[in-house]
Design a protein around this motif. Structure first.
Motif, PDB file in Angstrom:
ATOM      1  N   HIS A  10       1.073  -1.234   0.053  1.00  0.00           N
ATOM      2  CA  HIS A  10       0.045   0.127   0.306  1.00  0.00           C
ATOM      3  C   HIS A  10       0.628   1.373   0.301  1.00  0.00           C
ATOM      4  N   THR A  11       0.459   2.106  -0.851  1.00  0.00           N
ATOM      5  CA  THR A  11       1.120   3.418  -1.254  1.00  0.00           C
ATOM      6  C   THR A  11       0.743   4.359   0.528  1.00  0.00           C
ATOM      7  N   ILE A  12       1.374   5.227   1.156  1.00  0.00           N
ATOM      8  CA  ILE A  12       0.956   6.556   2.249  1.00  0.00           C
ATOM      9  C   ILE A  12       0.945   7.425   2.534  1.00  0.00           C
ATOM     10  N   GLU A  65      -4.847  -0.949   8.362  1.00  0.00           N
ATOM     11  CA  GLU A  65      -5.887   0.199   9.084  1.00  0.00           C
ATOM     12  C   GLU A  65      -4.871   1.288  10.612  1.00  0.00           C
ATOM     13  N   GLN A  66      -4.375  -0.707  11.147  1.00  0.00           N
ATOM     14  CA  GLN A  66      -3.725   0.233  12.448  1.00  0.00           C
ATOM     15  C   GLN A  66      -2.181   1.576  12.074  1.00  0.00           C
ATOM     16  N   VAL A  80      -2.941  11.582   7.671  1.00  0.00           N
ATOM     17  CA  VAL A  80      -2.502  10.451   6.689  1.00  0.00           C
ATOM     18  C   VAL A  80      -3.236   9.844   5.385  1.00  0.00           C
ATOM     19  N   PHE A  81      -2.736   9.682   4.199  1.00  0.00           N
ATOM     20  CA  PHE A  81      -3.694   9.016   3.730  1.00  0.00           C
ATOM     21  C   PHE A  81      -3.456   8.485   2.646  1.00  0.00           C
ATOM     22  N   ASP A  82      -4.546   7.283   2.752  1.00  0.00           N
ATOM     23  CA  ASP A  82      -4.433   5.808   2.093  1.00  0.00           C
ATOM     24  C   ASP A  82      -5.077   6.244   0.960  1.00  0.00           C
ATOM     25  N   TYR A  83      -4.576   5.130  -0.427  1.00  0.00           N
ATOM     26  CA  TYR A  83      -5.434   5.227  -2.175  1.00  0.00           C
ATOM     27  C   TYR A  83      -5.719   4.215  -1.958  1.00  0.00           C
ATOM     28  N   LEU A  84      -6.758   4.043  -1.274  1.00  0.00           N
ATOM     29  CA  LEU A  84      -7.404   2.572  -1.606  1.00  0.00           C
ATOM     30  C   LEU A  84      -8.555   2.907  -2.421  1.00  0.00           C
TER      31      LEU A  84
ATOM     32  N   GLY B 310      -6.766   3.914  17.607  1.00  0.00           N
ATOM     33  CA  GLY B 310      -5.540   3.155  17.642  1.00  0.00           C
ATOM     34  C   GLY B 310      -6.185   1.618  18.344  1.00  0.00           C
ATOM     35  N   GLU B 311      -6.828   1.163  19.231  1.00  0.00           N
ATOM     36  CA  GLU B 311      -7.366   0.118  19.655  1.00  0.00           C
ATOM     37  C   GLU B 311      -8.570  -0.890  19.154  1.00  0.00           C
ATOM     38  N   ILE B 312      -9.114   0.327  18.196  1.00  0.00           N
ATOM     39  CA  ILE B 312     -10.524  -0.189  17.611  1.00  0.00           C
ATOM     40  C   ILE B 312      -9.479  -1.336  16.569  1.00  0.00           C
ATOM     41  N   ASN B 313     -10.124  -2.252  16.654  1.00  0.00           N
ATOM     42  CA  ASN B 313      -9.558  -3.452  15.838  1.00  0.00           C
ATOM     43  C   ASN B 313      -7.858  -4.359  15.908  1.00  0.00           C
ATOM     44  N   LYS B 314      -7.505  -3.308  17.057  1.00  0.00           N
ATOM     45  CA  LYS B 314      -5.571  -3.702  16.741  1.00  0.00           C
ATOM     46  C   LYS B 314      -6.313  -5.062  17.381  1.00  0.00           C
ATOM     47  N   VAL B 315      -6.192  -5.724  18.257  1.00  0.00           N
ATOM     48  CA  VAL B 315      -5.948  -7.339  18.539  1.00  0.00           C
ATOM     49  C   VAL B 315      -7.557  -7.761  18.487  1.00  0.00           C
ATOM     50  N   ARG B 316      -8.823  -7.946  18.487  1.00  0.00           N
ATOM     51  CA  ARG B 316     -10.255  -8.032  18.094  1.00  0.00           C
ATOM     52  C   ARG B 316     -11.483  -7.053  17.186  1.00  0.00           C
ATOM     53  N   ARG B 317     -11.345  -7.510  16.290  1.00  0.00           N
ATOM     54  CA  ARG B 317     -12.286  -7.225  15.014  1.00  0.00           C
ATOM     55  C   ARG B 317     -13.496  -7.104  16.430  1.00  0.00           C
ATOM     56  N   ALA B 318     -14.595  -5.201  15.952  1.00  0.00           N
ATOM     57  CA  ALA B 318     -15.328  -5.090  16.829  1.00  0.00           C
ATOM     58  C   ALA B 318     -16.437  -5.134  15.848  1.00  0.00           C
TER      59      ALA B 318
END
Lengths: 168, 597
Positions: A10-12, A65-66, A80-84, B310-318
């Motif tokens: 991915h490009t960000i 996403e993280q 922050v922009f991803d080109y999804l 950042g905690e949302i979906n970090k370990v477990r998808r909500a």
């Protein structure tokens, strides 16, 4: 297929404060959270207080996403922009020093032309070629040059921009 | 207001005054002498001279834990700053608002490996929300206010401001009102609760047959305890809390399942294992809670409330995520939930587990042995749980979490994320400064942890703080020993703490009362004596040496692998050791060879 997704890149684009230490914060975040950077470029922007980073990362959608969320948490990060879901232009530049015996020069020059590259320096037995384009194009140019003997090579890493009138 | 002119040091103190800081914990040194000169002349600030910067950092944390205010600590450049690192990291892991102020060498020698120079902003980059090296005194007042703003906003956490010694001394002309108006465009902390998400959460709740509320430290940080209780009581949903959630939901409430996770109650873990809806409120699915993530609450939909996206979906998808202040979110949710929802079948199932697998403890009535769990239960009973409790890290920490029975938030102060041994005593001191002299603070510690910040005892003595230290002394690094017993064929490598100082004499040397208790019959008298005595008291409870914390879900495993109680017969697996194990205990005195001779 899971493996295919995992191998995605991915490009960000990240807009950050133009301040010392910002690169360390961003790269440190990637290192400690175990995100893989394929390339990272930093440059100035039209706003002197901002820098623009283009980061190419490997990982699945969850990882992306993280990464996006964690980047947002850095105080120096503005956007922050991803080109999804957005068509994107991507470019890279390569400087390639290739072995060029006089008898093979024509052959090389022909390839340079095909790739719409430029010879920017020439010596008795070597020349430096500049090519810009997408990553794939650069890859294939590199492949074409291999038989001649690549003596040195440097790539800028990817930069990207949205198509159309929208901006990051 | 007009501009004022002052030194950097004075401007820094002015910013503390404006941020409402009343107490700071610090240790002077070359690079912060100009700051300490201003502190010397300062009339609104209490400075507590700690005995080690790590202690100062933990005191600031304990103070913050107990009060919800921002804790402030100071260290000098180099080692002073690096000594703060553990406390800063601890605050980061447990989301404790803290401002650490460090001195730095002169601006002109930064980067030249000067005496007591350490790149502390570089070092603390990954363990702070943000940090600053302030090279220009004109930035200092603004940075200080930004520091407090960032530390306490959104998900709280530590920040560090590194100030070169010449910047403390330089003159700055500034408008103190103006610098207080913070605007950091790149820092977003006030996430608006999304109404649509709240509605979707209410829909999931209405469909649930087997719901569980899973409450973490975020609920406490948001001051949402009443709303959590209101939600539980309105719906009748059972509540389990994380280590930091303890007290946010009173454990004497019939809906309370106690703590979940590795050493949580069996019924809390079974409830999560079998639930069809897990409502996480300010909790982050830590590995000590989930064990093997893929097997955690497998059949459940998840609603996740958190202030940190950042905690949302970090370990477990909500399935539904609600980003924002969870008090605000719960307030929006409450009117949408139905009080007539029938989950009586589920409640009956839970009650059956409760009866089958209660928390077990040995009160010593049969065999006269003294158990740590029993001491904790007696402390809880005799103090009527009307005290603040801090712990160190290890078996005693887990027993305290299981057996104390917390009643109110901010009552239980512990190092959860980082698991810092040595946290308990300084945190108790900091908490005591926070809650005042009328409330006792009990530090439940172990003989190992206690020795890691033992030097701070003198601070408790000097300020006559009502800090009651209960060392549950099993002469082992108990948690490591437990793992070695259970998973490493009883290879007790370097866990024997038999040779320790006499803690009663240590107490006396530090000017406080020391009590020893090695008999179950004396537990009550010992605790009462400590309660009746003004100021700090240290108790050395000599408890049974080799007992384990149960229930236990081994690291990275599932509720199915839970060991609910001590197995009747421990089968000793064959040792795989091919050489004679080294005796890692300390040699007895006679065996010590004086190499100098």
């Amino acid at each position: 297929m899971a493996t295919a997704i995992a191998a995605q890149t991915h490009t960000i684009t990240v807009l950050v404060d133009n301040r010392p230490g910002v690169l360390a914060r961003v790269s440190g975040l990637f290192a400690r959270r175990g995100y893989n950077i394929e390339s990272l470029t930093v440059s100035i922007t039209d706003n002197p207080n901002m820098s623009r980073m283009t980061i190419v990362v490997a990982g699945d959608a969850d990882t992306l996403e993280q990464i996006t969320k964690q980047l947002h948490k850095l105080i120096d990060v503005h956007k922050v922009f991803d080109y999804l879901d957005t068509p994107m232009l991507e470019r890279e530049l390569v400087l390639l020093k290739v072995q060029s015996e006089p008898e093979r020069r024509a052959e090389i020059l022909q390839l340079v032309e095909i790739f719409r590259g430029k010879v920017v320096d020439i010596a008795d037995r070597a020349m430096v070629i500049e090519v810009t384009g997408g990553g794939d194009k650069i890859d294939s140019f590199e492949k074409q040059m291999e038989p001649f003997g690549i003596r040195e090579l440097v790539r800028t890493g990817r930069i990207a921009m949205m198509r159309g009138s929208r901006t990051v | 207001m007009a501009k004022i002119k002052s030194t950097g040091a004075k401007a820094l103190l002015e910013s503390l005054r404006r941020e409402g800081v009343e107490i700071i914990f610090g240790y002077p040194g070359g690079a912060v002498i100009p700051l300490y000169d201003e502190i010397y002349h300062c009339d609104f600030l209490q400075h507590v001279l700690v005995r080690h910067e790590q202690g100062g950092g933990h005191m600031a944390e304990g103070y913050s834990h107990a009060t919800g205010k921002v804790g402030v600590c100071i260290g000098t450049s180099g080692p002073g700053a690096t000594n703060l690192v553990t406390a800063i990291c601890d605050a980061m892991m447990d989301s404790i608002p803290m401002v650490a102020i460090t001195g730095q060498v002169r601006t002109e020698v930064i980067g030249k490996d000067a005496f007591q120079e350490a790149d502390i902003t570089g070092i603390t980059m990954p363990i702070t929300k943000h940090n600053w090296l302030v090279k220009d005194v004109n930035d200092l007042p603004r940075v200080m206010h930004e520091a407090f703003h960032i530390a306490r906003s959104g998900r709280p956490g530590p920040v560090l401001v590194d100030v070169p010694v010449d910047v403390f001394r330089a003159i700055v002309e500034y408008d103190p009102d103006e610098v207080q108006n913070i605007e950091i465009s790149s820092f977003k902390s006030d996430f608006k609760v999304h109404k649509v998400q709240v509605k979707r959460a209410a829909e999931l709740i209405a469909q649930a047959k087997k719901p569980v509320l899973y409450v973490g430290g975020g609920a406490k940080a948001a001051g949402a305890e009443h709303l959590v209780q209101a939600l539980a009581h309105k719906t009748g949903f059972p509540v389990t809390t994380t280590l930091h959630g303890l007290g946010t939901f009173p454990e004497n409430d019939p809906l309370s399942l106690g703590m979940l996770g590795m050493h949580g109650t069996a019924y809390a873990n079974l409830a999560v294992e079998h639930c069809d809806l897990l409502i996480a409120i300010g909790a982050r699915f830590d590995d000590r809670v989930t064990g093997k993530v893929s097997a955690f609450a497998q059949n459940a939909k998840v609603i996740h409330f958190d202030i940190d996206p950042g905690e949302i979906n970090k370990v477990r998808r909500a399935d539904v995520s609600i980003v924002g202040n969870c008090a605000e979110a719960l307030e929006a949710l409450l009117p949408l939930v139905d009080e007539t929802q029938d989950i009586s079948e589920w409640r009956a199932e839970l009650d059956a587990w409760r009866v089958d697998m209660p928390l077990e403890f040995n009160d010593g009535a049969q065999d006269g042995t003294l158990h740590a769990e029993w001491v904790i239960r007696e402390i809880a009973r005799l103090t009527d749980r009307n005290v603040v409790v801090t712990t160190d890290v290890g078996q005693h920490q887990m027993w305290a979490a299981q057996h104390f029975g917390m009643r109110s938030p901010r009552q239980f102060i512990t190092s959860g994320g980082l698991g810092t041994m040595g946290f308990g005593l300084p945190a108790a001191i900091g908490a005591s400064f926070g809650v005042g002299p009328d409330k006792d603070v009990w530090c439940i510690s172990g003989d190992g942890s206690f020795q890691m910040c033992i030097q701070e005892l003198i601070v408790a003595t000097i300020y006559k703080l009502p800090v009651k230290i209960a060392i549950l002394n099993n002469t082992f690094l108990g948690m490591v020993r437990q793992w070695q017993e259970m998973f490493w064929q009883k290879h007790y490598s370097s866990v024997d703490m038999e040779r320790a100082p006499d803690f009663v004499l240590v107490a006396e040397a530090y000017g406080m009362l020391g009590l020893r208790c090695d008999n179950v019959a004396d537990v009550e008298a010992t605790i009462r004596k400590a309660m009746e005595t003004d100021g700090p008291v240290l108790m050395d409870f000599r408890v049974v040496k080799e007992t384990n914390v149960y229930p236990m879900i081994p690291s990275g495993q599932t509720v199915g692998d839970m060991i609910v109680r001590k197995p009747q017969q421990i089968e000793e697996p064959e040792s795989t050791c091919h050489y004679q194990p080294r005796d890692t205990r300390m040699p007895v005195v006679d065996e010590v060879v004086d190499v100098a001779r």
